[in-house]
Design a protein around this motif. Structure first.
Motif, PDB file in Angstrom:
ATOM      1  N   THR A  46       0.827  -1.215   0.000  1.00 19.61           N
ATOM      2  CA  THR A  46       0.000   0.000   0.000  1.00 19.61           C
ATOM      3  C   THR A  46       0.855   1.257   0.000  1.00 19.61           C
ATOM      4  OG1 THR A  46      -1.779  -1.144   1.179  1.00 19.61           O
ATOM      5  CG2 THR A  46      -1.766   1.268   1.282  1.00 19.61           C
ATOM      6  N   LEU A  47       1.855   1.300   0.887  1.00 18.87           N
ATOM      7  CA  LEU A  47       2.664   2.505   0.991  1.00 18.87           C
ATOM      8  C   LEU A  47       3.657   2.619  -0.162  1.00 18.87           C
ATOM      9  CD1 LEU A  47       3.268   2.866   4.829  1.00 18.87           C
ATOM     10  CD2 LEU A  47       1.397   3.691   3.409  1.00 18.87           C
ATOM     11  N   GLN A  48       4.065   1.490  -0.726  1.00 20.04           N
ATOM     12  CA  GLN A  48       4.939   1.570  -1.901  1.00 20.04           C
ATOM     13  C   GLN A  48       4.197   2.209  -3.070  1.00 20.04           C
ATOM     14  OE1 GLN A  48       8.047   1.807  -2.379  1.00 20.04           O
ATOM     15  NE2 GLN A  48       8.765  -0.323  -2.345  1.00 20.04           N
ATOM     16  N   ASN A  49       2.910   1.909  -3.183  1.00 20.07           N
ATOM     17  CA  ASN A  49       2.123   2.542  -4.236  1.00 20.07           C
ATOM     18  C   ASN A  49       2.077   4.051  -4.057  1.00 20.07           C
ATOM     19  OD1 ASN A  49       1.502   0.171  -5.583  1.00 20.07           O
ATOM     20  ND2 ASN A  49      -0.393  -0.179  -4.445  1.00 20.07           N
ATOM     21  N   LEU A  50       1.926   4.493  -2.823  1.00 21.43           N
ATOM     22  CA  LEU A  50       1.946   5.937  -2.566  1.00 21.43           C
ATOM     23  C   LEU A  50       3.307   6.533  -2.911  1.00 21.43           C
ATOM     24  CD1 LEU A  50       0.114   6.192   0.885  1.00 21.43           C
ATOM     25  CD2 LEU A  50      -0.803   6.752  -1.374  1.00 21.43           C
ATOM     26  N   ALA A  51       4.369   5.828  -2.546  1.00 24.05           N
ATOM     27  CA  ALA A  51       5.719   6.329  -2.811  1.00 24.05           C
ATOM     28  C   ALA A  51       5.986   6.445  -4.306  1.00 24.05           C
ATOM     29  CB  ALA A  51       6.753   5.410  -2.157  1.00 24.05           C
ATOM     30  N   VAL A  52       5.579   5.445  -5.059  1.00 22.27           N
ATOM     31  CA  VAL A  52       5.833   5.415  -6.510  1.00 22.27           C
ATOM     32  C   VAL A  52       5.108   6.547  -7.223  1.00 22.27           C
ATOM     33  CG1 VAL A  52       5.345   4.095  -8.614  1.00 22.27           C
ATOM     34  CG2 VAL A  52       6.395   2.964  -6.642  1.00 22.27           C
ATOM     35  N   LEU A  53       3.929   6.899  -6.744  1.00 18.91           N
ATOM     36  CA  LEU A  53       3.116   7.904  -7.426  1.00 18.91           C
ATOM     37  C   LEU A  53       3.564   9.330  -7.156  1.00 18.91           C
ATOM     38  CD1 LEU A  53      -0.433   6.345  -6.896  1.00 18.91           C
ATOM     39  CD2 LEU A  53       0.901   6.412  -9.013  1.00 18.91           C
ATOM     40  N   ASP A  54       4.425   9.542  -6.166  1.00 22.14           N
ATOM     41  CA  ASP A  54       4.862  10.906  -5.877  1.00 22.14           C
ATOM     42  C   ASP A  54       5.761  11.430  -6.995  1.00 22.14           C
ATOM     43  OD1 ASP A  54       5.045  13.007  -3.565  1.00 22.14           O
ATOM     44  OD2 ASP A  54       7.076  12.804  -4.380  1.00 22.14           O
ATOM     45  N   PRO A  55       5.500  12.627  -7.510  1.00 20.02           N
ATOM     46  CA  PRO A  55       6.297  13.154  -8.629  1.00 20.02           C
ATOM     47  C   PRO A  55       7.792  13.250  -8.327  1.00 20.02           C
ATOM     48  CG  PRO A  55       4.315  14.471  -8.310  1.00 20.02           C
ATOM     49  CD  PRO A  55       4.393  13.533  -7.159  1.00 20.02           C
ATOM     50  N   ASP A  56       8.135  13.531  -7.083  1.00 16.99           N
ATOM     51  CA  ASP A  56       9.546  13.675  -6.738  1.00 16.99           C
ATOM     52  C   ASP A  56      10.282  12.350  -6.869  1.00 16.99           C
ATOM     53  OD1 ASP A  56      11.659  15.318  -6.018  1.00 16.99           O
ATOM     54  OD2 ASP A  56      11.476  14.830  -3.896  1.00 16.99           O
ATOM     55  N   ARG A  57       9.555  11.242  -6.691  1.00 14.75           N
ATOM     56  CA  ARG A  57      10.171   9.927  -6.859  1.00 14.75           C
ATOM     57  C   ARG A  57      10.563   9.712  -8.309  1.00 14.75           C
ATOM     58  NH1 ARG A  57       9.845   4.712  -9.602  1.00 14.75           N
ATOM     59  NH2 ARG A  57      11.188   3.383  -8.341  1.00 14.75           N
ATOM     60  N   ALA A  58       9.707  10.146  -9.225  1.00 17.51           N
ATOM     61  CA  ALA A  58      10.021   9.986 -10.654  1.00 17.51           C
ATOM     62  C   ALA A  58      11.273  10.763 -11.027  1.00 17.51           C
ATOM     63  CB  ALA A  58       8.833  10.449 -11.497  1.00 17.51           C
ATOM     64  N   ARG A  59      11.413  11.961 -10.475  1.00 19.20           N
ATOM     65  CA  ARG A  59      12.611  12.753 -10.755  1.00 19.20           C
ATOM     66  C   ARG A  59      13.857  12.084 -10.179  1.00 19.20           C
ATOM     67  NH1 ARG A  59       8.748  16.957  -9.991  1.00 19.20           N
ATOM     68  NH2 ARG A  59       9.128  16.998  -7.736  1.00 19.20           N
ATOM     69  N   ALA A  60      13.722  11.529  -8.991  1.00 17.80           N
ATOM     70  CA  ALA A  60      14.862  10.857  -8.363  1.00 17.80           C
ATOM     71  C   ALA A  60      15.255   9.612  -9.147  1.00 17.80           C
ATOM     72  CB  ALA A  60      14.516  10.480  -6.922  1.00 17.80           C
ATOM     73  N   ARG A  61      14.262   8.895  -9.650  1.00 13.26           N
ATOM     74  CA  ARG A  61      14.535   7.695 -10.454  1.00 13.26           C
ATOM     75  C   ARG A  61      15.261   8.060 -11.736  1.00 13.26           C
ATOM     76  NH1 ARG A  61      12.192   4.846 -14.602  1.00 13.26           N
ATOM     77  NH2 ARG A  61      12.252   2.561 -14.450  1.00 13.26           N
ATOM     78  N   ALA A  62      14.791   9.130 -12.379  1.00 14.07           N
ATOM     79  CA  ALA A  62      15.433   9.562 -13.627  1.00 14.07           C
ATOM     80  C   ALA A  62      16.878   9.983 -13.381  1.00 14.07           C
ATOM     81  CB  ALA A  62      14.640  10.712 -14.237  1.00 14.07           C
ATOM     82  N   ALA A  63      17.113  10.672 -12.271  1.00 13.80           N
ATOM     83  CA  ALA A  63      18.472  11.098 -11.943  1.00 13.80           C
ATOM     84  C   ALA A  63      19.367   9.905 -11.666  1.00 13.80           C
ATOM     85  CB  ALA A  63      18.439  12.031 -10.733  1.00 13.80           C
ATOM     86  N   MET A  64      18.819   8.882 -11.013  1.00 14.28           N
ATOM     87  CA  MET A  64      19.612   7.686 -10.735  1.00 14.28           C
ATOM     88  C   MET A  64      19.927   6.935 -12.022  1.00 14.28           C
ATOM     89  SD  MET A  64      21.157   5.918  -8.451  1.00 14.28           S
ATOM     90  CE  MET A  64      20.492   6.434  -6.879  1.00 14.28           C
ATOM     91  N   LEU A  65      18.956   6.857 -12.921  1.00 10.78           N
ATOM     92  CA  LEU A  65      19.195   6.211 -14.218  1.00 10.78           C
ATOM     93  C   LEU A  65      20.312   6.909 -14.977  1.00 10.78           C
ATOM     94  CD1 LEU A  65      15.581   5.436 -15.503  1.00 10.78           C
ATOM     95  CD2 LEU A  65      17.417   3.767 -15.139  1.00 10.78           C
ATOM     96  N   GLU A  66      20.268   8.222 -14.960  1.00 15.07           N
ATOM     97  CA  GLU A  66      21.303   8.978 -15.669  1.00 15.07           C
ATOM     98  C   GLU A  66      22.666   8.751 -15.022  1.00 15.07           C
ATOM     99  OE1 GLU A  66      22.339  13.615 -16.886  1.00 15.07           O
ATOM    100  OE2 GLU A  66      20.430  13.099 -15.946  1.00 15.07           O
ATOM    101  N   LYS A  67      22.688   8.701 -13.719  1.00 23.79           N
ATOM    102  CA  LYS A  67      23.948   8.505 -13.009  1.00 23.79           C
ATOM    103  C   LYS A  67      24.530   7.124 -13.281  1.00 23.79           C
ATOM    104  CE  LYS A  67      25.880   8.512  -8.319  1.00 23.79           C
ATOM    105  NZ  LYS A  67      25.550   8.733  -6.875  1.00 23.79           N
ATOM    106  N   LEU A  68      23.679   6.116 -13.310  1.00 23.67           N
ATOM    107  CA  LEU A  68      24.149   4.747 -13.492  1.00 23.67           C
ATOM    108  C   LEU A  68      24.298   4.356 -14.942  1.00 23.67           C
ATOM    109  CD1 LEU A  68      21.988   2.941 -10.766  1.00 23.67           C
ATOM    110  CD2 LEU A  68      24.369   3.670 -10.605  1.00 23.67           C
TER     111      LEU A  68
END
Length: 255
Positions: free
Chosen positions: A227-249
């Motif tokens: 339940t809480l992972q779904n909330l975490a995934v939907l937050d816009p800031d998470r998407a930005r953090a994921r994109a930054a990590m992808l670029e870094k890696l």
């Protein structure tokens, strides 16, 4: 003079108990102003809180120089002041760091133990205090201390009223770090800032998950994680953090 000082430092709220002449002991005014501080801490712009005391003490518990409360009056103070502040602090969906700068005794000890993280000055002291004045632990002390130390150690300590120094508190796991007095507050604020800058809802939701873990079965906790992972995934800031990590890696996929 305000009995609780509030200072915003970016996305961190510094809350300072401010009755140094009484070792920051609770009185009616401090109860009210601490409630106001927790209300401000609920602002979405605040992402971490540091709680400390002014002068030589963190919090000496109830002010024994105040008129003694008894009967219904005593129950009212406990329920609507101490307990209300404990619940408000615990309900915050953001980390609270207690920077214990001096003595934490009685309800002041309970207050420190209600924080998510405790760090201490080398001169800090932790004193249950309750039994030596004929009282039981309150303000959540029995709940938090049992979870922090386990039943046997919690009972032995609370029933004996033994004064615990900072280094022994660290050995017991009551505090995570012991620092020189001049470094304590700066380090606490640095820790808070680091937590405040974590992306999305992750820190607050992790706090919520761990609070639920103590009462949930494994199956219930697994469902809570979903339940809480779904909330975490939907937050816009998470998407930005994921994109930054992808670029870094330099990778094409990441959870």
């Amino acid at each position: 003079m305000s009995t609780v000082l509030r200072e915003r430092q970016g996305s961190v709220l510094l809350v300072t108990l401010n009755r140094p002449e009484a070792l920051n002991a609770f009185n009616a005014e401090l109860h009210r102003e601490l409630s106001d501080a927790w209300h401000e801490a609920g602002d979405s712009q605040i992402r971490a809180v540091v709680l400390t005391g002014s002068g030589r003490g963190f919090c000496a518990g109830a002010d024994l120089n105040a008129p003694p409360a008894s009967g219904a009056l005593g129950h009212s103070t406990l329920r609507h002041a101490l307990n209300a502040n404990t619940l408000a602090m615990a309900a915050l969906d953001k980390p609270v760091i207690a920077a214990v700068n001096g003595a934490a005794a009685g309800a002041g000890l309970s207050l420190a133990c209600a924080a998510d993280i405790r760090i201490a000055s080398s001169g800090a002291k932790f004193v249950p205090a309750f039994v030596d004045i004929g009282l039981v632990p309150d303000a959540g002390g029995s709940w938090f201390i049992t979870r922090l130390l386990g039943y046997a150690r919690a009972f032995s300590w609370l029933a004996s009223n033994r004064r615990l120094g900072a280094e022994e508190a660290r050995e017991w796991g009551l505090v995570s770090e012991v620092l020189a007095p001049e470094r304590l507050l700066g380090h606490a604020l640095e820790m808070a800032e680091q937590l405040a800058t974590k992306p999305g809802l992750a820190v607050g939701l992790t706090k919520r998950l761990l609070a639920q873990a103590a009462r949930n079965s494994l199956a219930e906790q697994l469902e809570a994680e979903v339940t809480l992972q779904n909330l975490a995934v939907l937050d816009p800031d998470r998407a930005r953090a994921r994109a930054a990590m992808l670029e870094k890696l330099g990778r094409r996929s990441i959870p």
